[in-house]
Design a protein around this motif. Structure first.
Motif, PDB file in Angstrom:
ATOM      1  N   LEU A   3      -2.736  92.458  46.305  1.00 53.77           N
ATOM      2  CA  LEU A   3      -4.073  92.679  45.750  1.00 53.77           C
ATOM      3  C   LEU A   3      -3.958  93.389  44.403  1.00 53.77           C
ATOM      4  CD1 LEU A   3      -7.204  92.703  46.313  1.00 53.77           C
ATOM      5  CD2 LEU A   3      -6.858  94.965  47.320  1.00 53.77           C
ATOM      6  N   ASP A   4      -4.640  92.839  43.393  1.00 51.27           N
ATOM      7  CA  ASP A   4      -4.663  93.476  42.071  1.00 51.27           C
ATOM      8  C   ASP A   4      -5.466  94.758  42.103  1.00 51.27           C
ATOM      9  OD1 ASP A   4      -3.281  92.605  39.890  1.00 51.27           O
ATOM     10  OD2 ASP A   4      -4.579  90.873  39.534  1.00 51.27           O
ATOM     11  N   HIS A   5      -5.052  95.736  41.304  1.00 46.89           N
ATOM     12  CA  HIS A   5      -5.756  97.015  41.249  1.00 46.89           C
ATOM     13  C   HIS A   5      -5.865  97.480  39.817  1.00 46.89           C
ATOM     14  CE1 HIS A   5      -5.517  98.400  45.451  1.00 46.89           C
ATOM     15  NE2 HIS A   5      -4.505  97.567  45.483  1.00 46.89           N
ATOM     16  N   GLU A   6      -6.875  98.290  39.552  1.00 46.47           N
ATOM     17  CA  GLU A   6      -6.870  99.014  38.288  1.00 46.47           C
ATOM     18  C   GLU A   6      -5.932 100.200  38.481  1.00 46.47           C
ATOM     19  OE1 GLU A   6     -10.658 100.051  36.759  1.00 46.47           O
ATOM     20  OE2 GLU A   6     -11.243  97.954  36.516  1.00 46.47           O
ATOM     21  N   PRO A   7      -5.111 100.494  37.478  1.00 40.82           N
ATOM     22  CA  PRO A   7      -4.150 101.585  37.670  1.00 40.82           C
ATOM     23  C   PRO A   7      -4.825 102.948  37.687  1.00 40.82           C
ATOM     24  CG  PRO A   7      -4.082 100.769  35.423  1.00 40.82           C
ATOM     25  CD  PRO A   7      -5.003  99.862  36.168  1.00 40.82           C
ATOM     26  N   LEU A   8      -4.181 103.893  38.360  1.00 44.16           N
ATOM     27  CA  LEU A   8      -4.660 105.274  38.323  1.00 44.16           C
ATOM     28  C   LEU A   8      -4.092 105.921  37.055  1.00 44.16           C
ATOM     29  CD1 LEU A   8      -4.037 106.127  42.057  1.00 44.16           C
ATOM     30  CD2 LEU A   8      -6.227 105.705  40.954  1.00 44.16           C
ATOM     31  N   GLU A   9      -4.631 107.070  36.714  1.00 48.05           N
ATOM     32  CA  GLU A   9      -4.242 107.746  35.460  1.00 48.05           C
ATOM     33  C   GLU A   9      -2.736 107.969  35.348  1.00 48.05           C
ATOM     34  OE1 GLU A   9      -6.063 110.894  33.740  1.00 48.05           O
ATOM     35  OE2 GLU A   9      -7.944 109.813  33.526  1.00 48.05           O
ATOM     36  N   ASP A  10      -2.099 108.291  36.488  1.00 52.94           N
ATOM     37  CA  ASP A  10      -0.683 108.669  36.427  1.00 52.94           C
ATOM     38  C   ASP A  10       0.276 107.531  36.796  1.00 52.94           C
ATOM     39  OD1 ASP A  10      -1.642 108.651  38.990  1.00 52.94           O
ATOM     40  OD2 ASP A  10      -0.391 110.289  39.692  1.00 52.94           O
ATOM     41  N   CYS A  11      -0.237 106.327  37.031  1.00 53.07           N
ATOM     42  CA  CYS A  11       0.658 105.196  37.347  1.00 53.07           C
ATOM     43  C   CYS A  11       1.441 104.812  36.092  1.00 53.07           C
ATOM     44  CB  CYS A  11      -0.134 103.957  37.763  1.00 53.07           C
ATOM     45  SG  CYS A  11      -1.002 104.098  39.309  1.00 53.07           S
ATOM     46  N   PHE A  12       2.751 104.663  36.230  1.00 53.51           N
ATOM     47  CA  PHE A  12       3.513 104.182  35.064  1.00 53.51           C
ATOM     48  C   PHE A  12       4.299 102.913  35.413  1.00 53.51           C
ATOM     49  CE2 PHE A  12       7.691 105.929  36.276  1.00 53.51           C
ATOM     50  CZ  PHE A  12       7.335 106.940  37.165  1.00 53.51           C
ATOM     51  N   CYS A  13       3.707 102.103  36.303  1.00 53.41           N
ATOM     52  CA  CYS A  13       4.362 100.864  36.726  1.00 53.41           C
ATOM     53  C   CYS A  13       4.535  99.888  35.553  1.00 53.41           C
ATOM     54  CB  CYS A  13       3.588 100.209  37.857  1.00 53.41           C
ATOM     55  SG  CYS A  13       1.853 100.018  37.545  1.00 53.41           S
ATOM     56  N   ARG A  14       3.629  99.981  34.579  1.00 50.01           N
ATOM     57  CA  ARG A  14       3.746  99.094  33.415  1.00 50.01           C
ATOM     58  C   ARG A  14       5.047  99.376  32.656  1.00 50.01           C
ATOM     59  NH1 ARG A  14      -0.135  96.253  29.395  1.00 50.01           N
ATOM     60  NH2 ARG A  14       0.372  94.586  30.804  1.00 50.01           N
ATOM     61  N   SER A  15       5.375 100.655  32.529  1.00 47.24           N
ATOM     62  CA  SER A  15       6.633 101.021  31.851  1.00 47.24           C
ATOM     63  C   SER A  15       7.830 100.494  32.635  1.00 47.24           C
ATOM     64  CB  SER A  15       6.770 102.539  31.732  1.00 47.24           C
ATOM     65  OG  SER A  15       5.659 103.093  31.094  1.00 47.24           O
ATOM     66  N   MET A  16       7.677 100.413  33.972  1.00 48.48           N
ATOM     67  CA  MET A  16       8.800  99.974  34.802  1.00 48.48           C
ATOM     68  C   MET A  16       8.778  98.456  35.008  1.00 48.48           C
ATOM     69  SD  MET A  16       9.899 102.954  35.112  1.00 48.48           S
ATOM     70  CE  MET A  16      11.430 102.485  35.858  1.00 48.48           C
ATOM     71  N   ASN A  17       7.811  97.799  34.355  1.00 49.84           N
ATOM     72  CA  ASN A  17       7.724  96.341  34.462  1.00 49.84           C
ATOM     73  C   ASN A  17       7.428  95.868  35.890  1.00 49.84           C
ATOM     74  OD1 ASN A  17       7.671  93.972  33.145  1.00 49.84           O
ATOM     75  ND2 ASN A  17       9.886  93.613  33.205  1.00 49.84           N
ATOM     76  N   THR A  18       6.663  96.653  36.626  1.00 49.71           N
ATOM     77  CA  THR A  18       6.355  96.282  38.008  1.00 49.71           C
ATOM     78  C   THR A  18       4.842  96.204  38.240  1.00 49.71           C
ATOM     79  OG1 THR A  18       6.465  98.588  38.670  1.00 49.71           O
ATOM     80  CG2 THR A  18       8.462  97.315  38.963  1.00 49.71           C
ATOM     81  N   ASP A  19       4.085  96.123  37.165  1.00 45.55           N
ATOM     82  CA  ASP A  19       2.617  96.084  37.304  1.00 45.55           C
ATOM     83  C   ASP A  19       2.124  94.696  37.675  1.00 45.55           C
ATOM     84  OD1 ASP A  19       3.565  95.511  34.649  1.00 45.55           O
ATOM     85  OD2 ASP A  19       1.483  95.369  34.008  1.00 45.55           O
ATOM     86  N   THR A  20       2.991  93.701  37.589  1.00 46.20           N
ATOM     87  CA  THR A  20       2.620  92.365  38.063  1.00 46.20           C
ATOM     88  C   THR A  20       3.731  91.859  38.982  1.00 46.20           C
ATOM     89  OG1 THR A  20       3.673  91.326  36.171  1.00 46.20           O
ATOM     90  CG2 THR A  20       1.313  91.727  35.986  1.00 46.20           C
ATOM     91  N   ALA A  21       3.365  90.959  39.878  1.00 44.12           N
ATOM     92  CA  ALA A  21       4.377  90.392  40.783  1.00 44.12           C
ATOM     93  C   ALA A  21       4.327  88.876  40.666  1.00 44.12           C
ATOM     94  CB  ALA A  21       4.096  90.820  42.211  1.00 44.12           C
ATOM     95  N   SER A  22       5.490  88.257  40.477  1.00 40.73           N
ATOM     96  CA  SER A  22       5.509  86.801  40.388  1.00 40.73           C
ATOM     97  C   SER A  22       6.056  86.175  41.674  1.00 40.73           C
ATOM     98  CB  SER A  22       6.363  86.355  39.196  1.00 40.73           C
ATOM     99  OG  SER A  22       7.659  86.870  39.343  1.00 40.73           O
ATOM    100  N   HIS A  23       6.708  86.973  42.514  1.00 38.59           N
ATOM    101  CA  HIS A  23       7.176  86.501  43.810  1.00 38.59           C
ATOM    102  C   HIS A  23       7.294  87.697  44.751  1.00 38.59           C
ATOM    103  CE1 HIS A  23      10.716  87.695  41.587  1.00 38.59           C
ATOM    104  NE2 HIS A  23      11.467  87.633  42.654  1.00 38.59           N
ATOM    105  N   GLY A  24       7.746  87.429  45.987  1.00 38.44           N
ATOM    106  CA  GLY A  24       7.845  88.533  46.953  1.00 38.44           C
ATOM    107  C   GLY A  24       6.587  88.671  47.788  1.00 38.44           C
ATOM    108  N   PHE A  25       5.640  87.739  47.637  1.00 38.90           N
ATOM    109  CA  PHE A  25       4.409  87.769  48.431  1.00 38.90           C
ATOM    110  C   PHE A  25       4.088  86.346  48.876  1.00 38.90           C
ATOM    111  CE2 PHE A  25       3.362  87.258  43.939  1.00 38.90           C
ATOM    112  CZ  PHE A  25       2.589  86.111  43.945  1.00 38.90           C
ATOM    113  N   ASP A  26       3.149  86.232  49.820  1.00 38.29           N
ATOM    114  CA  ASP A  26       2.683  84.903  50.234  1.00 38.29           C
ATOM    115  C   ASP A  26       1.420  84.531  49.468  1.00 38.29           C
ATOM    116  OD1 ASP A  26       4.359  84.101  52.837  1.00 38.29           O
ATOM    117  OD2 ASP A  26       4.104  86.262  52.754  1.00 38.29           O
ATOM    118  N   LEU A  27       0.571  85.550  49.325  1.00 42.63           N
ATOM    119  CA  LEU A  27      -0.715  85.346  48.653  1.00 42.63           C
ATOM    120  C   LEU A  27      -0.979  86.579  47.817  1.00 42.63           C
ATOM    121  CD1 LEU A  27      -2.847  83.111  49.081  1.00 42.63           C
ATOM    122  CD2 LEU A  27      -3.925  84.588  50.790  1.00 42.63           C
ATOM    123  N   PHE A  28      -1.510  86.374  46.610  1.00 43.09           N
ATOM    124  CA  PHE A  28      -1.845  87.551  45.792  1.00 43.09           C
ATOM    125  C   PHE A  28      -3.265  87.384  45.278  1.00 43.09           C
ATOM    126  CE2 PHE A  28      -1.856  90.662  42.483  1.00 43.09           C
ATOM    127  CZ  PHE A  28      -1.031  91.661  42.979  1.00 43.09           C
TER     128      PHE A  28
END
Ligand code: SF4
Ligand code: SF4
Length: 347
Positions: free
Chosen positions: A136-161
């Motif tokens: 499920l897509d989410h708006e990031p919280l103030e302290d999330c830094f997943c974008r810096s870690m290149n993990t803010d999107t997923a292209s595989h590893g799920f069945d449905l997104f």
């Protein structure tokens, strides 16, 4: 990848249909923190209404369903002149709904160690194989830094997104099972208006990332600053409680204990998650502890996350969720530590 849309009404029917034959897990609020904010956890759902698709951050990650805090590896029983061993690693099919992209990426990192190493873990394999993942897509919280870690999107590893586009979800399909399930509940082909709404939501999400951590020179920086006072500064605050590792979606250090029955005729071998920050983590036979100081232990946790895993698998182990920063009673967070290391290097 295929795309479809499903109305929220049909999504509800779909989840209820899945619940009839499977264990379904999703974000649920359990309590409130001292500021009155809801505390979410991934828990078994008894009905659709318990599912909170607008959850913010789950306190601990869905890792619990793949690497549980405690698990029995085997039980033994001495009988007559022989012995009997029982190993249980089969699970019933289950579904986890609402996983964020960073948590899906965290599982992909665990896969490298648990499935693709020289000794694959059959317990993890059984759970991974029998779990259908609905992201499920989410708006990031103030302290999330997943974008810096290149993990803010997923292209595989799920069945449905899923991405919430108003009265319906925009669904990226990544498995046959997900495709079949979705079609059973009247998913429709993507129309132009759906595409436009999807693009708008994605842009909105992108514009909300506030926290950045500069990881471009991190592995090298960690080596250059191996003796830095930064480790002492933060390490001296560390209470060696291990909370950071328990909530982290990618930490996988563990211990094994043997629980022997007083009759000496049966025993259980048990595995439990551990943390490299705990005081006895590096104690070896004879009682010698080769990492007796909190700051050294803290440093090695960061080395594993940002240096060691990078060398082994060409990627950081951290996904930037900042659960460890939130859980730490001493106020230690990856951003604060890394920013300090970068500042020291520039001085
Ligand atoms: S931010 Fe902390 S909890 Fe999240 S993945 Fe990185 S080290 Fe683990
Ligand atoms: S949560 Fe904080 S205080 Fe506890 S071990 Fe981790 S860094 Fe140290």
């Amino acid at each position: 990848m295929l795309f479809r849309t499903i109305t929220k009404e049909n999504f509800k029917k779909m989840v209820e249909g899945l619940m009839e034959e499977n264990e379904v897990i999703g974000p649920k609020s359990r309590d409130r923190d001292k500021e009155g904010n809801k505390i979410y956890r991934f828990l078994k759902l008894n009905c659709f209404d318990e599912l909170e698709m607008d959850y913010t951050r789950s306190y601990s990650s869905p890792k619990d369903y793949f690497l549980p805090f405690k698990e029995d590896l085997a039980t033994y029983r001495l009988e007559n002149n022989g012995w009997d061993q029982k190993i249980h690693y089969t699970i019933h099919p289950r579904i986890i709904i609402g996983m964020r992209a960073c948590d899906i990426n965290a599982l992909l990192k665990l896969d490298q160690v648990m499935l693709k190493s020289a000794y694959p873990n059959p317990y993890y394999f059984a759970r991974r194989r029998n779990t259908l993942i609905i992201g499920l897509d989410h708006e990031p919280l103030e302290d999330c830094f997943c974008r810096s870690m290149n993990t803010d999107t997923a292209s595989h590893g799920f069945d449905l997104f899923l991405t919430d586009i108003g009265d319906r979800y925009f669904a990226a399909i990544n498995s046959d099972t997900a495709y079949i399930v979705l079609n059973r509940f009247n998913a429709r082909e993507v129309r132009e208006e759906d595409q436009l709404r999807y693009k708008k939501v994605k842009k909105q999400i992108e514009s909300k990332f506030k926290t950045q951590v500069d990881i471009t020179i991190l592995p090298e920086l960690m080596d250059l600053e191996f003796e830095s006072e930064v480790w002492k500064k933060w390490g001296d605050k560390c209470l060696s409680c291990g909370s950071c590792a328990m909530v982290c979606p990618t930490c996988y250090c563990y211990g094994v204990e043997e629980d022997i029955d007083l009759s000496f005729t049966q025993a259980t071998k048990r595995r439990f998650l551990y943390s490299c920050n705990l005081i006895d983590f590096a104690t070896v036979a004879g009682g010698y502890n080769f990492r007796p100081d909190a700051h050294i232990r803290l440093k090695y946790r960061y080395y594993h996350q940002f240096r060691g895993f990078e060398e082994a698998f060409n990627q950081s182990l951290c996904v930037g969720c900042n659960r460890c920063g939130k859980a730490c009673p001493a106020g230690i967070s990856p951003k604060a530590v890394i920013d300090d290391l970068i500042k020291t290097e520039k001085e």
